[in-house]
Write an enzyme that holds these catalytic residues in place. Sequence first.
Site, PDB file in Angstrom:
ATOM      1  N   ASP A  62       1.241  -1.214  -0.306  1.00  0.00           N
ATOM      2  CA  ASP A  62       0.280  -0.061   0.148  1.00  0.00           C
ATOM      3  C   ASP A  62       0.965   0.932  -0.041  1.00  0.00           C
ATOM      4  O   ASP A  62       2.081   1.221   0.564  1.00  0.00           O
ATOM      5  CB  ASP A  62      -0.915   0.026   1.769  1.00  0.00           C
ATOM      6  CG  ASP A  62      -2.426   0.044   0.900  1.00  0.00           C
ATOM      7  OD1 ASP A  62      -2.752  -0.109  -0.024  1.00  0.00           O
ATOM      8  OD2 ASP A  62      -2.949  -1.012   1.732  1.00  0.00           O
ATOM      9  N   ASP A  63       0.458   2.404  -0.522  1.00  0.00           N
ATOM     10  CA  ASP A  63       1.030   3.707  -0.824  1.00  0.00           C
ATOM     11  C   ASP A  63       2.159   3.679  -1.322  1.00  0.00           C
ATOM     12  O   ASP A  63       3.263   4.512  -0.291  1.00  0.00           O
ATOM     13  CB  ASP A  63       0.172   4.173   0.623  1.00  0.00           C
ATOM     14  CG  ASP A  63      -0.937   4.149   0.872  1.00  0.00           C
ATOM     15  OD1 ASP A  63      -1.044   4.491  -0.355  1.00  0.00           O
ATOM     16  OD2 ASP A  63      -1.268   4.440   1.641  1.00  0.00           O
ATOM     17  N   CYS A 100      -8.171   2.354  -1.802  1.00  0.00           N
ATOM     18  CA  CYS A 100      -7.644   0.673  -1.810  1.00  0.00           C
ATOM     19  C   CYS A 100      -8.852  -0.409  -2.038  1.00  0.00           C
ATOM     20  O   CYS A 100      -7.929  -0.989  -2.802  1.00  0.00           O
ATOM     21  CB  CYS A 100      -8.151   0.357  -0.047  1.00  0.00           C
ATOM     22  SG  CYS A 100      -6.231   1.367   0.676  1.00  0.00           S
ATOM     23  N   LYS A 158      -3.756  -7.784   4.177  1.00  0.00           N
ATOM     24  CA  LYS A 158      -4.795  -6.969   4.068  1.00  0.00           C
ATOM     25  C   LYS A 158      -6.196  -7.348   3.346  1.00  0.00           C
ATOM     26  O   LYS A 158      -5.100  -7.833   1.457  1.00  0.00           O
ATOM     27  CB  LYS A 158      -4.179  -5.472   3.541  1.00  0.00           C
ATOM     28  CG  LYS A 158      -5.349  -4.204   3.746  1.00  0.00           C
ATOM     29  CD  LYS A 158      -5.250  -3.273   2.853  1.00  0.00           C
ATOM     30  CE  LYS A 158      -6.323  -2.253   2.871  1.00  0.00           C
ATOM     31  NZ  LYS A 158      -5.457  -0.846   2.173  1.00  0.00           N
ATOM     32  N   HIS A 160     -10.016  -6.099   2.708  1.00  0.00           N
ATOM     33  CA  HIS A 160     -10.304  -4.307   2.422  1.00  0.00           C
ATOM     34  C   HIS A 160     -11.176  -4.833   1.574  1.00  0.00           C
ATOM     35  O   HIS A 160     -11.815  -3.826   0.204  1.00  0.00           O
ATOM     36  CB  HIS A 160      -9.727  -3.621   1.996  1.00  0.00           C
ATOM     37  CG  HIS A 160      -9.771  -2.115   2.497  1.00  0.00           C
ATOM     38  ND1 HIS A 160      -9.101  -1.059   1.995  1.00  0.00           N
ATOM     39  CD2 HIS A 160     -11.152  -1.859   2.947  1.00  0.00           C
ATOM     40  CE1 HIS A 160      -9.902   0.070   3.351  1.00  0.00           C
ATOM     41  NE2 HIS A 160     -11.434  -0.433   3.723  1.00  0.00           N
TER      42      HIS A 160
END
Length: 256
Positions: A62-63, A100, A158, A160
């Site tokens: 992520d990110d 996300c 993750k 999500h």
Amino acid sequence: MSDVQGDQLVAPVLPGGGVLPFAPVPSGSIAGRTLQESTYSPRPVPKRLHDDSPNIVIVLIDDAGPGLPSTFGGEVTTSTLDRICAEGVSYNRFHTTAMCSPTRASLLTGRNHHEIGNGQIAELANDWDGYAGKIPRSSATVAEVLKQYGYATSAFGKWHNTPAEETTAAGPFENWPTGLGFEYFYGFLAGEASQYEPNLVRNTTVVPPPRTPEEGYHLSEDLADDAISWLRRHKAFNADKPFFMYWASGCLHGPH
């Protein structure tokens, strides 16, 4: 992939005339009046994969923009990523959803995020068309397709992609990873988690972290260890099957 006509799920015709899910192999045995008068002759299960079918690993972080790791010119040393990229092909032009849940849903299905009900993050799932937060069965995930063909499938970290109201220990579980093509899941369902005291799920069971922060626990290390354990079990029991692993770390998203 499949299509919906009215309320009926219609599986598409695949190259060679097959459909997903594949029809079960009918019995080749013939029952007589007694066991001695019967013929036991099970038909072989059709082989749907080539002998050299590759193992597939998706690592989602992520990110972490391309300007962060040294692999793509950034200032953070990522020697393992350097080695992985040197052994394959890197792509640097993408269409991105910039959030996300939509990104993950599109990555796992190959579809536009609004087309598969993930136009917004899972915590904001609602009744508007395109925003229900549920990947429809008319758009199978890559894990579901590969599983049908004979791959072993697993997801870590993750997720999500389940509406927040469905993420309690009471379920329902059809929109959890194990309901969407992954035979095994270990990680967290929400958009982020503590890296030291996360709320973890194994398949559909809520589980505590194996160690405390005082004992040196860290989520990313735990996810890696569990993935390695799954791979060892896979090699021990299903060495003839290729595997698909989706490994999505909790960092750098929370905390940055």
